[in-house]
Scaffold this motif. Structure first.
Motif, short mmCIF file in Angstrom:
data_model
loop_
_atom_site.label_atom_id
_atom_site.label_comp_id
_atom_site.label_asym_id
_atom_site.label_seq_id
_atom_site.Cartn_x
_atom_site.Cartn_y
_atom_site.Cartn_z
N PRO A 81 0.81 -1.22 0.00
CA PRO A 81 0.00 0.00 0.00
C PRO A 81 0.85 1.27 0.00
N ARG A 122 0.40 4.01 -2.87
CA ARG A 122 0.09 5.39 -2.48
C ARG A 122 1.12 6.36 -3.05
N ASP A 166 0.29 9.36 -5.60
CA ASP A 166 0.56 10.74 -5.15
C ASP A 166 1.35 11.53 -6.19
N LYS A 192 -5.69 13.28 -2.64
CA LYS A 192 -5.58 12.43 -1.45
C LYS A 192 -5.66 10.97 -1.87
N VAL A 193 -4.86 10.13 -1.21
CA VAL A 193 -4.87 8.69 -1.48
C VAL A 193 -4.89 7.95 -0.15
N LYS A 194 -5.74 6.92 -0.09
CA LYS A 194 -5.71 6.00 1.05
C LYS A 194 -5.64 4.60 0.46
N ALA A 195 -4.50 3.94 0.63
CA ALA A 195 -4.32 2.58 0.13
C ALA A 195 -4.30 1.63 1.32
N THR A 196 -5.02 0.52 1.19
CA THR A 196 -5.12 -0.45 2.27
C THR A 196 -4.83 -1.85 1.76
N ALA A 237 -7.28 1.12 -3.28
CA ALA A 237 -6.83 2.50 -3.08
C ALA A 237 -8.01 3.42 -3.36
N VAL A 253 -8.95 7.15 -4.11
CA VAL A 253 -8.23 8.31 -4.63
C VAL A 253 -9.20 9.46 -4.85
N THR A 292 -0.48 2.89 -11.08
CA THR A 292 -0.34 1.69 -10.26
C THR A 292 0.30 0.56 -11.07
#
Length: 97
Positions: free
Chosen positions: A41, A45, A49, A56-60, A66, A68, A84
């Motif tokens: 992740p 991310r 970015d 904003k990015v939140k990768a889990t 992700a 985005v 990616t």
């Protein structure tokens, strides 16, 4: 042209001109099924970015995805998926629920 006439013409032109295109903030969820370790992740991310327009990015890792938030006048889902993929993590857009 007199100064008053010029000012009147500019005011009228501004009043009847279409508004400028506004940037629309979009959110997309990318499925990234090949993320399988704690570092994945972070790599995804970082790749996202770097894309111009990404806000904003939140990768889990669980679930491997992700989220985005981006400016759709500067980038799109194709560029996000390319970022990616180039980082070694192919992705696809998750359908909205």
């Amino acid at each position: 042209m007199k100064k008053a006439s010029l000012i009147s013409a500019l005011v009228l032109a501004a009043a009847f001109s279409p508004p400028p295109a506004l940037a629309a903030q979009q959110t997309v969820v990318l499925s990234v099924p090949t993320m399988n370790c704690a570092a994945c992740p972070i790599t995804v991310r970082a790749a996202l970015d770097k894309v111009p327009g990404v806000e904003k990015v939140k990768a889990t890792l669980e679930p491997p995805e992700a989220v985005v938030i981006f400016d759709d006048t500067k980038t799109g889902t194709g560029q996000l998926m390319q970022a990616t993929r180039e980082a070694g993590y192919p992705s696809s857009v998750k359908p909205a629920k």
